[in-house]
Design an enzyme around this catalytic site. Structure first.
Site, PDB file in Angstrom:
ATOM      1  CB  CYS A 113      56.743  76.818 -21.953  1.00  0.00           C
ATOM      2  SG  CYS A 113      56.891  76.678 -23.748  1.00  0.00           S
ATOM      3  CB  CYS A 116      57.766  72.453 -24.735  1.00  0.00           C
ATOM      4  SG  CYS A 116      58.877  73.859 -24.964  1.00  0.00           S
ATOM      5  CG  ASP A 597      32.408  51.110   5.703  1.00  0.00           C
ATOM      6  OD1 ASP A 597      31.259  50.672   5.841  1.00  0.00           O
ATOM      7  OD2 ASP A 597      33.434  50.431   5.848  1.00  0.00           O
ATOM      8  CG  ASP A 802      37.628  49.264   5.499  1.00  0.00           C
ATOM      9  OD1 ASP A 802      36.413  49.389   5.238  1.00  0.00           O
ATOM     10  OD2 ASP A 802      38.071  48.346   6.204  1.00  0.00           O
ATOM     11  CG  ASP A 806      33.469  50.407   1.784  1.00  0.00           C
ATOM     12  OD1 ASP A 806      32.255  50.371   2.036  1.00  0.00           O
ATOM     13  OD2 ASP A 806      34.353  50.172   2.630  1.00  0.00           O
TER      14      ASP A 806
END
Length: 915
Positions: A113, A116, A597, A802, A806
């Site tokens: 949990c 913990c 782009d 890409d 950029d």
């Protein structure tokens, strides 16, 4: 580019001053333009200080600034430091001397949990040498850096185990791993001399050893067959460390639950069956013995865990509620039994069935919760695509052999039968077929493959038979890389998790307070309203108090966000999108502006040369110079021209001092003459008639000059991605603004914008990386001077690109999305991005936003359910409803009722569909 750098003696002071002053200025002189200044994030400097020596750090810093920030003023975001963090050398030149920093990943067994997890975090934060800590509740893992000059990794693991009670095992992230079975003792075996190429040997069991080795030095089969005296063999495959800790926890919890249930059943029979009452004392004695075993063996770990939390980390967690409730029930059972022996039975009668059944139901709740989480994580694990065996072809046609995929090694050629899954990444050397890569990339189409084509692990072969030369081993192939990126997001925490953490921090103390209030009220009601004796009133009040203690459950609150994040990350990967941070999952639904782009993003990035003009008399020598300059440059324009020249049979001329200038071009020297190639503006030839005629045709123009004299010009064109128009139409329909920014000339950029219906007002041409970034900042409403967002504007901007140029925009945008035409891209761009598209398809933008929206709805539901359950359950257990209550013996089922819906709602994301 020449970088003016301080000497080694000045490096320490420069880095230190820069790290504490965001306005520190780095001077970059690129010999082709004016001197500029760059502002870099403070975290970047600090990371460089901790990862590298001064001389390495200052060099890295300038290189990082040049390539990533492009030499402009930049209000960097914290994620920029991720790039610096990948440049670890393990040595930092600090005030104290040379500090050795080691990155550690631990698999932690016992995280159930958020309490913990908080305990784990506090125990690690208490160690001064630990820094950069990250934890994952769902993965049961912790990552951090440790200063080995101050403490060892073993000491850290021992302290965490002592402070939390968790079982920790180090996970190796470097090199290949191989589990083997040895005939003698594993601990004795690992003390033997390590063969060349073996980095580490660790005993996993009495006869099991895990070997970490360098596959470039020694192969797996060679290691097993020729490097050990003893007869060893490959151990059965085990789960990946990301899943192994959870699996061990489920098994351990299952054993303890079964043990508790076996002991509880006789107690229930003795309490509820119609047995002769003259033997009640005997029945009670047997029940006491069984209840004591359960309280000692099954509940015992909760005692040590709760005490460790109080002593070492000063955290009051869920285990304390279990300890208080089960201890109260057990002691009350003994008291009730004593009264029964004395002939004065209490109104509750025998209570042993309550204490034992309570503990069994608590364990059952933990088991169901752990099992549901584990199965949910396994169900979306992309590592399941890795096949277990491979059919290798021996050299010189000496035969074939089906081997365990873990035994593959560099140099192997493996055979892929029709309709079978490909074992690992490689290049086809023989055969043709059609391959379904949708399981890896999310793109539902068949890809034709022939000799020379690459194939990826996990994809499914079609009707043909293929011979493939291995390029990546199973532990380092596409599946592993994608899974590792997905795991990164699971370690980050979105802002909504902060609410869960705050609630969980106060949950247990509040429940303890409510228990005391419940006990007090029911004691008063019994004595004052019902005129009961004090003893009877207390007995009745105890039953309500025990119910309140145990029926409340913070686990649902703690799992509300991370469970959804884990499932969403895995589902996104299967749809071709990798989230690198949980924040992206949270804010993707709020995107208000998408900035594209052009080259390689809206277009396919596969340019072709359609025009070439040579000014010099010797086309052959000019072509040779140009090819020598650009042959190793990965930019799409350079790649296209290099291919065009090679197809003409041109051989590259030797070029020296080749340097790439991001956003401009490339330069070098040939026989002492300065040669440059790039866009027409950088070469100052954009006004020449030859260049203007190419620009008028809406072509991308690439120019080459020697000693500032124009040599040649090339005109290139690209094609739009097939889904570009559809995606932009859908974005517009959703009310999302679309922009196009490009470093290309006006003609090709406006041509693309017109074809896609992007308003001219939202189109920016001839943009340097710095100008692209400034445009994104303007959309965000960011002050360039102070880097602060205007309070009245809270747009969410997604930038998709890409390449390296950029990277500043990817880092600046609310969401930076990296796309690559070939599925690889540049490391710098991927480091700066928040998410990565595994396939070259713009529909991933819509997938990102739709999945974010679906995940957010489930997070909201989980929070609502967790709060409603706890409020209603506590009221019901406390007796707030006259005709209904939760008996103590059944209160332990609370965890099942609270956690199971949270897990199930998160798992529903598995059936997410795009659109």
């Amino acid at each position: 580019m020449k970088i003016q750098m301080p000497d080694r003696n000045e490096a320490r002071e420069v880095l230190y001053n820069a790290s504490i002053d965001l306005a520190s200025t780095i001077i970059i002189d690129d010999e082709t333009g004016p001197i500029r200044s760059a502002y870099v994030n403070e975290d970047t400097f600090e990371d460089l200080l901790q990862r590298q020596t001064c001389s390495q750090a200052i060099e890295t810093l300038f290189e990082f600034t040049r390539e990533l920030l492009c030499g402009v003023q930049h209000e960097a975001k914290p994620k920029l430091s991720e790039t610096a963090r990948t440049l670890r050398s393990g040595v930092a030149d600090l005030e104290k001397g040379n500090n050795i920093i080691e990155h550690v990943v631990l698999g932690v067994e016992g995280l159930t949990c958020v309490g913990c997890e908080n305990k784990l975090i506090r125990s690690l934060e208490a160690i001064p040498s630990v820094r950069n800590l990250q934890t994952s509740l769902v993965l049961s893992r912790a990552e951090f850096d440790v200063d080995l000059n101050e403490t060892s990794v073993c000491d850290v693991i021992r302290y965490v185990g002592r402070a939390t009670g968790f079982s920790c095992q180090r996970v190796t992230m470097e090199g290949q791993e191989l589990d083997i079975l040895v005939p003698d003792d594993a601990k004795r075996f690992v003390t033997k001399k390590h063969p060349e190429g073996v980095k580490e040997m660790v005993p996993l069991g009495p006869h099991t050893v895990r070997i970490t080795y360098d596959p470039e030095i020694i192969g797996a089969r060679d290691l097993l067959e020729h490097n050990f005296d003893a007869a060893i063999q490959l151990a059965p495959p085990q789960l990946h460390p990301a899943l192994a800790a959870g699996d061990r926890h489920v098994r351990k919890t299952a054993y303890m639950t079964l043990f508790s249930a076996i002991l509880t059943i006789p107690v229930l029979v003795l309490a509820w069956a119609s047995l002769p009452r003259e033997h009640d004392t005997l029945y009670g004695t047997i029940s006491l013995a069984l209840a004591t075993v359960i309280q000692t063996v099954v509940a015992g770990p909760f005692y040590s865990s709760a005490l460790r939390s109080l002593i070492f980390t000063r955290v009051i967690e869920m285990d304390l509620l279990i300890v208080l409730s089960t201890t109260t029930a057990y002691i009350f059972s003994i008291v009730s039994f004593v009264y029964q022996i004395q002939g004065r039975p209490l109104s509750t009668g025998s209570f042993f069935e309550t204490s034992t059944l309570l503990m069994t139901f608590i364990m059952l709740g933990r088991l169901v919760s752990a099992l549901a989480r584990q199965k949910a994580v396994e169900s979306i694990s992309i590592r399941s695509l890795q096949v277990a065996t491979a059919l290798i072809v021996h050299p010189a046609g000496t035969g074939e052999e089906n081997i365990d995929a873990r035994l593959l090694q560099y140099g192997d050629v493996f055979k892929v039968a029709p309709d079978s899954r490909i074992a690992t990444d490689g290049n086809i050397i023989s055969g043709s077929s059609e391959v379904d890569e949708s399981m890896v990339t999310g793109e539902a189409r068949i890809v034709e493959k022939h000799p020379g084509s690459s194939v990826v692990a996990g994809s499914i072969n079609g009707p043909g038979t293929l011979l493939v030369r291995l390029t990546h081993l199973p532990g380092n192939n596409t599946i592993s890389e994608i899974a590792s990126m997905v795991d990164e997001a699971k370690f980050s925490k979105p802002k909504s998790q902060e609410l869960a953490d705050r609630v969980a921090r106060y949950f247990v103390p509040v429940v303890v307070m409510l228990t005391i209030i419940t006990f007090s009220i029911w004691t008063a009601v019994g004595m004052v309203v019902r005129n009961q004796s004090a003893a009877s009133a207390v007995v009745q009040a105890v039953t309500y108090a025990v119910s309140v203690l145990i029926v409340s459950c913070p686990c649902a609150i703690g799992l509300a966000v991370p469970m959804v994040v884990v499932i969403a990350g895995g589902v996104a990967a299967k749809h071709g999108v990798v989230f690198k941070s949980a924040d992206t999952i949270e804010i993707g639904r709020k995107v208000s502006h998408v900035v594209f782009d052009k080259t390689g993003t809206l277009t396919q990035g596969q340019l072709s040369v359609v025009a070439e003009e040579y000014v010099s008399d010797s086309k052959e020598s000019t072509s040779s110079l140009i090819l020598g300059l650009i042959s190793n440059i990965k930019h799409p324009v350079s790649t296209a021209i290099a291919k065009h020249l090679r197809d003409q049979g041109v051989e590259p001329a030797p070029i020296e001092d080749i340097t790439s200038i991001t956003g401009k071009g490339i330069h070098g020297t040939s026989k002492g003459l300065f040669i440059r190639a790039g866009n027409s503006r950088w070469l100052n030839v954009d006004t020449r008639p030859l260049i203007r005629s190419l620009l008028a045709r809406n072509l991308t123009v690439f120019c080459v000059s020697l000693q500032d004299d124009l040599l040649a010009a090339y005109g290139l064109e690209d094609s739009l991605r097939p889904d570009a128009h559809t995606v932009i139409v859908e974005l517009t329909r959703r009310g999302i603004a679309v922009s196009l920014v490009s470093g290309d000339d006006d003609g090709p950029v406006h041509s693309v914008a017109s074809a896609l219906g992007i308003p001219a007002a939202n189109v920016k041409t001839r943009q340097s990386p710095a100008q692209k970034q400034a445009y994104v900042q303007s959309l965000l409403g960011t002050s360039k001077e102070k880097g602060k967002r205007k309070p009245e504007q809270k747009p969410t901007v997604l930038f998709i690109g890409d390449g390296t140029n950029d990277a500043p925009s990817l880092a600046t945008a609310s969401i930076g999305l990296h796309i690559s035409a070939d599925g690889t891209g540049t490391d710098i761009a991927q480091s700066a991005a928040d998410a990565v598209l595994l396939r070259p398809s713009l529909s991933g933008i819509l997938t990102l936003m739709d999945l974010s929206r679906a995940a957010y709805r489930r997070i909201v539901f989980n929070f609502a359910w967790a709060f409603v359950y706890n409020i209603f359950a506590v009221l019901l257990a406390a007796g707030a409803f006259v005709d209904a209550r939760v008996p103590p013996r059944f209160a332990g089922l609370g965890e099942i009722v609270s956690v199971l819906p949270v897990v199930m709602v998160a798992v529903q994301l598995r059936w997410f569909r795009e659109g």
